[in-house]
Design a protein around this motif. Structure first.
Motif, mmCIF file in Angstrom:
data_model
loop_
_atom_site.group_PDB
_atom_site.id
_atom_site.type_symbol
_atom_site.label_atom_id
_atom_site.label_comp_id
_atom_site.label_asym_id
_atom_site.label_seq_id
_atom_site.Cartn_x
_atom_site.Cartn_y
_atom_site.Cartn_z
ATOM 1 N N LEU A 24 0.864 -1.200 -0.039
ATOM 2 C CA LEU A 24 -0.159 0.052 -0.081
ATOM 3 C C LEU A 24 0.681 1.503 0.104
ATOM 4 C CD1 LEU A 24 -2.693 -1.256 2.451
ATOM 5 C CD2 LEU A 24 -2.980 -1.126 -0.043
ATOM 6 N N HIS A 25 1.988 1.175 0.726
ATOM 7 C CA HIS A 25 2.794 2.322 0.809
ATOM 8 C C HIS A 25 3.542 2.701 -0.675
ATOM 9 C CE1 HIS A 25 5.964 5.271 2.378
ATOM 10 N NE2 HIS A 25 6.855 4.496 1.766
ATOM 11 N N PHE A 26 3.809 1.541 -1.374
ATOM 12 C CA PHE A 26 4.347 1.422 -2.555
ATOM 13 C C PHE A 26 3.401 2.144 -3.666
ATOM 14 C CE2 PHE A 26 4.031 -0.696 -6.825
ATOM 15 C CZ PHE A 26 5.218 -0.363 -7.526
ATOM 16 N N LEU A 27 2.030 1.688 -3.679
ATOM 17 C CA LEU A 27 1.162 2.501 -4.497
ATOM 18 C C LEU A 27 1.112 3.948 -4.011
ATOM 19 C CD1 LEU A 27 -1.947 -0.216 -4.288
ATOM 20 C CD2 LEU A 27 -0.258 0.018 -6.120
ATOM 21 N N ARG A 28 0.834 4.242 -2.720
ATOM 22 C CA ARG A 28 0.936 5.707 -2.604
ATOM 23 C C ARG A 28 2.157 6.550 -2.964
ATOM 24 N NH1 ARG A 28 -1.279 3.503 2.338
ATOM 25 N NH2 ARG A 28 0.978 3.961 3.337
ATOM 26 N N ARG A 29 3.372 5.809 -2.634
ATOM 27 C CA ARG A 29 4.380 6.731 -2.765
ATOM 28 C C ARG A 29 5.181 6.746 -4.083
ATOM 29 N NH1 ARG A 29 6.508 8.631 1.985
ATOM 30 N NH2 ARG A 29 7.993 9.839 0.505
ATOM 31 N N GLU A 30 5.119 5.665 -4.689
ATOM 32 C CA GLU A 30 6.246 5.070 -5.951
ATOM 33 C C GLU A 30 5.087 4.852 -7.250
ATOM 34 O OE1 GLU A 30 9.360 4.777 -7.705
ATOM 35 O OE2 GLU A 30 9.353 4.578 -5.728
ATOM 36 N N ALA A 31 4.018 4.219 -7.306
ATOM 37 C CA ALA A 31 3.291 3.649 -8.350
ATOM 38 C C ALA A 31 2.532 4.747 -9.025
ATOM 39 C CB ALA A 31 2.541 2.492 -8.211
ATOM 40 N N GLN A 32 2.133 5.729 -8.123
ATOM 41 C CA GLN A 32 1.163 6.823 -8.598
ATOM 42 C C GLN A 32 1.962 7.955 -9.460
ATOM 43 O OE1 GLN A 32 -0.717 9.213 -5.597
ATOM 44 N NE2 GLN A 32 1.276 9.933 -4.643
ATOM 45 N N HIS A 33 3.336 7.728 -9.391
ATOM 46 C CA HIS A 33 4.154 8.797 -10.351
ATOM 47 C C HIS A 33 4.373 8.410 -11.623
ATOM 48 C CE1 HIS A 33 4.225 11.336 -6.748
ATOM 49 N NE2 HIS A 33 4.859 10.509 -6.027
ATOM 50 N N ALA A 34 4.126 6.722 -11.903
ATOM 51 C CA ALA A 34 4.346 6.302 -13.068
ATOM 52 C C ALA A 34 3.371 6.486 -14.137
ATOM 53 C CB ALA A 34 4.619 4.819 -12.862
ATOM 54 N N ASP A 35 3.570 6.111 -15.399
ATOM 55 C CA ASP A 35 2.764 6.209 -16.617
ATOM 56 C C ASP A 35 1.719 5.094 -16.580
ATOM 57 O OD1 ASP A 35 4.195 8.569 -17.612
ATOM 58 O OD2 ASP A 35 5.320 7.146 -19.136
ATOM 59 N N ALA A 36 2.168 3.907 -15.868
ATOM 60 C CA ALA A 36 1.408 2.792 -15.775
ATOM 61 C C ALA A 36 1.895 1.889 -14.838
ATOM 62 C CB ALA A 36 0.942 2.300 -17.170
ATOM 63 N N LEU A 37 1.095 1.086 -14.332
ATOM 64 C CA LEU A 37 1.714 -0.206 -13.439
ATOM 65 C C LEU A 37 1.189 -1.466 -13.952
ATOM 66 C CD1 LEU A 37 2.827 -1.183 -10.508
ATOM 67 C CD2 LEU A 37 0.563 -0.804 -9.602
ATOM 68 N N TYR A 38 2.056 -2.327 -14.007
ATOM 69 C CA TYR A 38 1.546 -3.887 -14.534
ATOM 70 C C TYR A 38 1.978 -4.808 -13.318
ATOM 71 C CZ TYR A 38 1.382 -2.214 -19.427
ATOM 72 O OH TYR A 38 1.126 -1.362 -20.503
ATOM 73 N N ILE A 39 1.054 -5.741 -13.128
ATOM 74 C CA ILE A 39 1.020 -6.601 -11.906
ATOM 75 C C ILE A 39 1.298 -7.842 -12.780
ATOM 76 C CG2 ILE A 39 0.125 -7.695 -9.808
ATOM 77 C CD1 ILE A 39 -1.325 -4.846 -9.720
ATOM 78 N N LEU A 40 2.360 -8.529 -12.637
ATOM 79 C CA LEU A 40 2.412 -9.804 -13.351
ATOM 80 C C LEU A 40 2.311 -11.269 -12.642
ATOM 81 C CD1 LEU A 40 5.668 -8.798 -15.470
ATOM 82 C CD2 LEU A 40 3.307 -8.267 -15.721
ATOM 83 N N GLY A 41 1.250 -11.376 -11.851
ATOM 84 C CA GLY A 41 0.875 -12.401 -11.114
ATOM 85 C C GLY A 41 1.220 -12.542 -9.836
ATOM 86 N N ASP A 42 0.278 -13.200 -9.086
ATOM 87 C CA ASP A 42 0.557 -13.416 -7.686
ATOM 88 C C ASP A 42 0.424 -12.572 -6.730
ATOM 89 O OD1 ASP A 42 0.468 -16.233 -8.354
ATOM 90 O OD2 ASP A 42 2.732 -16.581 -7.811
ATOM 91 N N LEU A 43 -0.347 -11.434 -7.111
ATOM 92 C CA LEU A 43 -0.656 -10.310 -6.213
ATOM 93 C C LEU A 43 -1.279 -10.712 -4.992
ATOM 94 C CD1 LEU A 43 -1.161 -7.469 -5.655
ATOM 95 C CD2 LEU A 43 -3.480 -7.652 -6.802
ATOM 96 N N PHE A 44 -1.929 -12.050 -5.039
ATOM 97 C CA PHE A 44 -2.517 -12.742 -3.771
ATOM 98 C C PHE A 44 -1.863 -13.994 -3.760
ATOM 99 C CE2 PHE A 44 -5.656 -9.462 -4.865
ATOM 100 C CZ PHE A 44 -5.717 -8.855 -3.740
ATOM 101 N N GLU A 45 -1.783 -14.624 -2.541
ATOM 102 C CA GLU A 45 -1.118 -15.693 -1.987
ATOM 103 C C GLU A 45 -2.100 -17.065 -2.617
ATOM 104 O OE1 GLU A 45 1.012 -18.839 -0.200
ATOM 105 O OE2 GLU A 45 1.517 -16.839 -1.046
ATOM 106 N N ALA A 46 -3.478 -16.665 -2.582
ATOM 107 C CA ALA A 46 -4.625 -17.455 -2.897
ATOM 108 C C ALA A 46 -5.625 -16.625 -3.363
ATOM 109 C CB ALA A 46 -4.888 -18.434 -2.045
ATOM 110 N N TRP A 47 -6.562 -17.102 -4.233
ATOM 111 C CA TRP A 47 -7.867 -16.339 -4.458
ATOM 112 C C TRP A 47 -8.938 -17.664 -4.875
ATOM 113 C CZ3 TRP A 47 -8.506 -11.575 -4.410
ATOM 114 C CH2 TRP A 47 -9.687 -10.909 -4.895
#
Length: 238
Positions: A24-47
């Motif tokens: 959550l800290h990464f999203l607030r402080r780092e990701a929001q300054h990028a042009d885009a964010l790509y999450i390449l799987g296993d965001l969650f341990e299980a779904w």
């Protein structure tokens, strides 16, 4: 500097609040300054389905939806059942298992990475089975408590199976890597899954190429930043 970020293998779960806080800290402080964010799987341990009322899922969806940048998601081997309902809540665009990007004049192939582990025949056989649409539909129709029990058993079985495998078998196959990059005419490949962060130099079709592997978010974060000037693998504390 205009740039795009890639992450994978965060393995969010309620048992690891430090990782959730770090993400959550990464999203607030780092990701929001990028042009885009790509999450390449296993965001969650299980779904086990978008209807799972786990409050962590709602918290993550809200945080992602508040990013004022495009967010894209490729399914991993842990969260391949993430569906349109969660993606809509999170403001994410679901991508196929292999996606070619044109970023700042660079052709970049992205994927989770498990399909490159062709030496692990047992895993690929299992993967083919659980990716059958009819089986997924049947599983998602089961009551939530039954899905939870099945997921716990599957995770325990996976850990037991992996503990007896040679580490080399669970890594990518070089021929599979070259074949994928050749298929997409991509000199750069970005993936996760193996939890072995590194930058690998190789040759594809007689030309220099690069395979960049994201690290898992166990004790620190891992991201790849692509800009016109560089393609960098970066680790950082939570």
């Amino acid at each position: 500097m205009s740039h795009t970020l890639f992450i994978a293998d965060i393995h969010l779960c309620v048992e690891e609040p430090a990782i959730t806080a770090g993400f959550l800290h990464f999203l607030r402080r780092e990701a929001q300054h990028a042009d885009a964010l790509y999450i390449l799987g296993d965001l969650f341990e299980a779904w086990i389905g978008d209807d799972d009322p786990n409050p962590l899922h709602a918290e993550v969806a809200q945080a992602l939806s508040q990013l004022n940048i495009p967010c894209f998601f490729i399914h991993g081997n842990r969260d391949f059942l993430v569906g349109k309902r969660f993606a809509h809540a999170a403001g994410m665009t679901l991508l196929p298992e292999e996606q070619l990007l044109d970023l700042y004049g660079k052709r970049v192939l992205i994927m989770h990475g498990d399909t490159l582990c062709t030496d692990d025949v047992g895993y690929l056989r299992f993967r083919a089975k659980v990716h059958q649409p009819w089986l997924q539909k049947m599983f998602l129709a089961l009551p939530l408590f039954i899905r939870q029990r099945i997921a716990v058993k599957m995770r325990a079985g996976s850990k037991e199976a992996n503990s007896s495998k040679d580490m080399a078998i669970m890594d990518v196959n070089q021929q599979a890597v070259v074949a994928a990059m050749h298929r997409h005419h991509a000199p750069i490949l970005i993936h996760g899954h193996t939890h072995r962060p590194a930058v690998h130099q190789l040759m594809v079709d007689g030309h220099p190429a690069e395979r960049i592997v994201l690290g898992a978010w166990h004790e620190q974060g891992s991201m790849i930043r692509v800009s016109a000037e560089e393609t960098a693998l970066i680790s950082f504390p939570f």
